[in-house]
Design a protein around this motif. Structure first.
Motif, PDB file in Angstrom:
ATOM      1  N   ASP A  63      -4.313  -4.090 -13.613  1.00 41.89           N
ATOM      2  CA  ASP A  63      -3.469  -4.154 -12.430  1.00 41.89           C
ATOM      3  C   ASP A  63      -3.844  -2.992 -11.510  1.00 41.89           C
ATOM      4  O   ASP A  63      -3.473  -1.831 -11.746  1.00 41.89           O
ATOM      5  CB  ASP A  63      -2.000  -4.064 -12.856  1.00 41.89           C
ATOM      6  CG  ASP A  63      -1.038  -4.231 -11.691  1.00 41.89           C
ATOM      7  OD1 ASP A  63      -1.451  -4.012 -10.534  1.00 41.89           O
ATOM      8  OD2 ASP A  63       0.136  -4.554 -11.940  1.00 41.89           O
ATOM      9  N   GLU A  64      -4.573  -3.298 -10.450  1.00 43.59           N
ATOM     10  CA  GLU A  64      -5.065  -2.242  -9.554  1.00 43.59           C
ATOM     11  C   GLU A  64      -3.929  -1.550  -8.816  1.00 43.59           C
ATOM     12  O   GLU A  64      -4.017  -0.355  -8.502  1.00 43.59           O
ATOM     13  CB  GLU A  64      -6.065  -2.837  -8.554  1.00 43.59           C
ATOM     14  CG  GLU A  64      -7.343  -3.378  -9.186  1.00 43.59           C
ATOM     15  CD  GLU A  64      -8.143  -2.294  -9.907  1.00 43.59           C
ATOM     16  OE1 GLU A  64      -7.994  -1.101  -9.559  1.00 43.59           O
ATOM     17  OE2 GLU A  64      -8.918  -2.640 -10.818  1.00 43.59           O
ATOM     18  N   VAL A  65      -2.869  -2.282  -8.530  1.00 40.95           N
ATOM     19  CA  VAL A  65      -1.716  -1.663  -7.859  1.00 40.95           C
ATOM     20  C   VAL A  65      -1.085  -0.624  -8.782  1.00 40.95           C
ATOM     21  O   VAL A  65      -0.727   0.484  -8.347  1.00 40.95           O
ATOM     22  CB  VAL A  65      -0.690  -2.735  -7.445  1.00 40.95           C
ATOM     23  CG1 VAL A  65       0.574  -2.083  -6.887  1.00 40.95           C
ATOM     24  CG2 VAL A  65      -1.294  -3.683  -6.420  1.00 40.95           C
ATOM     25  N   GLN A  66      -0.954  -0.967 -10.075  1.00 40.78           N
ATOM     26  CA  GLN A  66      -0.385  -0.030 -11.032  1.00 40.78           C
ATOM     27  C   GLN A  66      -1.252   1.209 -11.184  1.00 40.78           C
ATOM     28  O   GLN A  66      -0.757   2.344 -11.186  1.00 40.78           O
ATOM     29  CB  GLN A  66      -0.227  -0.707 -12.391  1.00 40.78           C
ATOM     30  CG  GLN A  66       0.342   0.189 -13.475  1.00 40.78           C
ATOM     31  CD  GLN A  66       1.772   0.558 -13.218  1.00 40.78           C
ATOM     32  OE1 GLN A  66       2.667  -0.247 -13.420  1.00 40.78           O
ATOM     33  NE2 GLN A  66       2.011   1.773 -12.752  1.00 40.78           N
ATOM     34  N   LEU A  67      -2.562   1.010 -11.308  1.00 42.43           N
ATOM     35  CA  LEU A  67      -3.474   2.147 -11.463  1.00 42.43           C
ATOM     36  C   LEU A  67      -3.474   3.018 -10.209  1.00 42.43           C
ATOM     37  O   LEU A  67      -3.542   4.250 -10.307  1.00 42.43           O
ATOM     38  CB  LEU A  67      -4.883   1.660 -11.777  1.00 42.43           C
ATOM     39  CG  LEU A  67      -5.050   0.950 -13.132  1.00 42.43           C
ATOM     40  CD1 LEU A  67      -6.482   0.445 -13.292  1.00 42.43           C
ATOM     41  CD2 LEU A  67      -4.704   1.894 -14.279  1.00 42.43           C
ATOM     42  N   ALA A  68      -3.406   2.400  -9.041  1.00 38.36           N
ATOM     43  CA  ALA A  68      -3.357   3.172  -7.793  1.00 38.36           C
ATOM     44  C   ALA A  68      -2.083   4.008  -7.735  1.00 38.36           C
ATOM     45  O   ALA A  68      -2.101   5.170  -7.280  1.00 38.36           O
ATOM     46  CB  ALA A  68      -3.449   2.247  -6.585  1.00 38.36           C
TER      47      ALA A  68
END
Length: 391
Positions: A63-68
């Motif tokens: 999940d790129e949003v979570q990692l960001a």
């Protein structure tokens, strides 16, 4: 932040959020990869099937949003992801069963290297119990120990607040993500600890409070501390879990006795029957833990010496002086002499010493601990240090 650093942090966060992996699984893969998180993550992706479908899906498409969001949290001032591959990861935790792989920290991460005493007890403590927690926290802090607890209501909060009020060091290990506060009433206390101490969690940002998180949190509290003091506890108190974990980790367990008519004394009395040390004064705790504090200081100094110029903030001077204390007990290497010279006899903050010496805060904390144990340096309120007169 350099791109390589971002890539490494992203790899750590991806691994940490992999369902079913856990700190033990991550450490196993790190060991197999020689401590290289990116190699460990690559191996994890190749052999994800045993972890199940959720892990496979996450590793295939995180999940790129979570990692960001995680990376944005880490970019905030005073926020850090302290990894088990770093030299200033607390050595106390390496020797406990199921050590964490990382710690999310808000505040002064170097405090994790200090000799610590955990003070825990009942959430619904009595007025006398709260007074005892404050008195022992003040006396132990005055003796040079950092006060560690879980920021729970009752005894925990009283111990943290007493240390803060005295300008002493305190660490709160929490059972949520570092961005959450539990209980909610402790928002102000959490801000004070973050500003003047350290908030610590092995759970990533956004993690809510869950019942199973608190025993996991407790093993870190007891593992960081050289000893655990239980002030008040009923027979079903979670602080008894912390005390049991401390005993299993080979740490000292102390308990305050109370009235036989007080339900909050029964847990302490059980601990005493099971082998905990009955204590009436903080001086008894200091006397018991001083040898362990010396051993911790020696271990930190040895780590500084063995890891060369890369760890603890490249804390070794060119020429390779031994940073450990001489057999006589005197910290007499040129690196220690330089630190004493830069310290002078006026109260000086750790940040000022970092600027003067070029050493990292973690390296200086280890050296200052050794000097304090040799009665060469005194710790003052406000995370300040002062050189003591020779002789």
């Amino acid at each position: 932040m350099l791109m390589d650093d971002l890539d490494e942090l992203r790899a750590w966060l991806t691994a940490l959020r992999t369902p079913g992996l856990g700190p033990g699984g991550l450490r196993e893969r790190l060991d197999a990869a020689g401590g290289d998180i990116r190699a460990a993550l690559a191996q994890l992706r190749r052999h994800a099937a045993p972890l199940g479908e959720l892990a496979q899906a996450w590793l295939a498409r995180p999940d790129e949003v979570q990692l960001a969001a995680d990376l944005a949290w880490l970019a905030e001032p005073g926020h850090r992801l302290l990894r088990c591959t770093e030299a200033d990861f607390p050595p106390q935790l390496e020797n406990i069963p199921q050590p964490p792989a990382v710690l999310f920290v808000i505040g002064d991460a170097s405090l994790l290297l200090y000799p610590q005493v955990a003070i825990v007890g009942a959430r619904g403590a009595s007025a006398a119990g709260l007074a005892h927690a404050r008195a022992f926290a003040l006396a132990l802090a005055d003796a040079g120990f950092a006060i560690t607890s879980g920021m729970a209501d009752g005894i925990d909060g009283a111990a943290h607040a007493a240390a803060l009020d005295a300008g002493a060091n305190t660490l709160a290990v929490v059972g949520t993500g570092p961005d959450r506060v539990y209980p909610r009433k402790h928002h102000a206390l959490a801000r004070r600890i973050a500003a003047h101490g350290a908030l610590v969690s092995e759970f990533p940002p956004g993690t809510p409070a869950r019942p199973d998180h608190f025993p996991r949190r407790n093993r870190i509290i007891s593992g960081l501390a050289l000893g655990t003091l239980v002030v008040e506890a009923g027979l079903r108190s979670g602080s008894l879990i912390t005390a049991r974990l401390a005993a299993e980790q080979g740490r000292e367990v102390f308990a305050l006795p109370g009235s036989i008519h007080n339900p909050l004394a029964r847990g302490c009395h059980r601990l005493i029957r099971d082998g905990a040390r009955l204590v009436e004064t903080a001086a008894e705790i200091v006397e018991t833990l001083t040898p362990a504090a010396r051993m911790l200081g020696g271990e930190l100094a040895a780590r500084l010496d063995t890891v060369g110029g890369e760890t603890l903030g490249s804390a070794r001077i060119e020429g390779g002086d031994d940073l450990s204390c001489a057999p006589s007990g005197e910290c007499g290497s040129s690196e220690y002499r330089r630190l004493l010279a830069e310290l002078g006899h006026a109260p000086t903050t750790l940040d000022e010493l970092v600027q003067r010496t070029g050493q990292s805060a973690a390296a200086l904390s280890a050296m200052l601990l050794m000097l304090e144990l040799e009665a060469r340096v005194e710790t003052l309120p406000g995370n300040r240090y002062q050189r003591l007169p020779d002789g």
